[in-house]
Design a protein around this motif. Structure first.
Motif: not given
Length: 354
Positions: A191-193, A239-241, A331-333, A339-340
């Motif tokens: 997640d973003k955090d 698909k990611v959820g 995910p970005d903004e 991919f990181i």
């Protein structure tokens, strides 16, 4: 019996005492190390006495010395005297090679004429002698009078068996084969955090063994098998959820000897020259921790970033993880996945940190 193969016309007359192609059950066990164990049951009616038994549709990269053959219903009545593996398969080059120094025909389709001559060579193109003339790469369809001895259309096990009584046997055949392997691939979406993540794992089975395994019971062995080397061979879309509960896995895992055995809970078909992907694990909303690691001797001035999580039941896991590649996304903004990075994991037992 006539057969046409890629413009080459040939005729074949064959006599077979017995052909064994009646499948009752197929089981495939695949290892990480380019190795597979094939087990089949076939029903075969065999006459009394010494008989020749031909078993077709075996893997092209079978290790003949690993063959196990047994009658399940009448084991005391049937035994093998001799076995041969025939693997010289038909191809254009092999057919032409058998006809070097012999007469062939070349048909000109446009003029509807047939030229007869002696095939001198096939290297870099055909060289044909007609009378005193030499023709280089003559155009037309090559016609051969018959199938040369020693060439077959599919890999075949030829067995000489002794049978005490004419009856129908339920035969168990098992053997090892090269040309097939499996690996694990994992996708970790943060997640973003970087506090929670979704994990999807896939097994990829790469089959180049020269055989299609239809409706087979599939098992995967994780671990490095010790075996004698240098044996002669005869022959996302994802698909990611987010969700709170883990998806029920398709594979059932249990320990076996010093390895982990994963059994698919349904039958599947593994085609030759195919990479088949099957979902192995799917867990969502796992607590993760981002860790910064500095090892000066190993990395110099570079700081390594790791993502760690506990492989425990409370996180929807608690299962052994096979060795494989992990790709990490975030995910970005704009909510687009980026991919990181990625890494390899070794075979990891349950209740350990990843």
């Amino acid at each position: 019996m006539g057969e046409k193969l890629k413009g080459i016309v040939l005729s074949l007359i064959g006599y077979f005492l017995l052909i064994a192609n009646l499948f009752a059950e197929v089981e495939l066990t695949v290892y990480n190390q380019d190795l597979g164990l094939v087990r089949e049951e076939r029903e075969i009616e065999i006459e009394e006495g010494i008989r020749e038994l031909e078993i077709k549709d075996v893997a092209a990269y079978i290790e003949p010395t690993s063959l196990h053959f047994k009658s399940l219903n009448y084991p005391e009545d049937l035994r093998i005297l001799e076995q041969n593996f025939e693997y010289d398969l038909i191809s254009r080059d092999k057919l032409l090679e058998k006809y070097i120094g012999k007469e062939i025909e070349i048909k000109d389709k446009e003029k509807n004429k047939v030229m007869k001559g002696i095939l001198l060579s096939k290297r870099g193109g055909l060289v044909v002698k007609v009378g005193k003339k030499i023709y280089l790469e003559p155009e037309g369809m090559i016609i051969l009078p018959e199938l040369p001895e020693g060439l077959i259309t599919q890999p075949t096990l030829s067995l000489q068996v002794e049978n005490k009584k004419h009856r129908k046997h339920r035969i168990e055949i098992s053997y090892l084969t090269k040309g097939i392997r499996w690996r694990a691939d994992y996708v970790l979406v943060l997640d973003k955090d970087s506090r929670r993540a979704d994990l999807n794992g896939w097994v990829s089975i790469d089959n180049k063994s020269g055989k299609t395994y239809k409706e087979t019971k599939l098992k995967l062995v994780a671990g490095d098998i010790h075996k004698v080397e240098k044996q002669k061979l005869w022959s996302y879309r994802n698909k990611v959820g987010l969700a709170e509960e883990a998806v029920v896995p398709q594979f059932k895992e249990k320990g076996f000897f010093e390895y982990h055995l994963y059994t698919l809970d349904r039958k599947t078909t593994v085609k030759d020259n195919e990479i088949k992907q099957i979902e192995f694990v799917s867990v969502y909303d796992i607590p993760v921790e981002k860790v910064f690691v500095y090892e000066g001797v190993k990395h110099g001035k570079r700081v390594e970033v790791r993502v760690e999580f506990e492989n425990k039941k409370k996180n929807g896991l608690g299962i052994p993880f096979p060795k494989g590649r992990v790709r990490v996304y975030q995910p970005d903004e704009d909510e687009n996945l980026i991919f990181i990075g990625g890494d390899e994991i070794e075979h990891t037992p349950a209740e350990e940190e990843l």
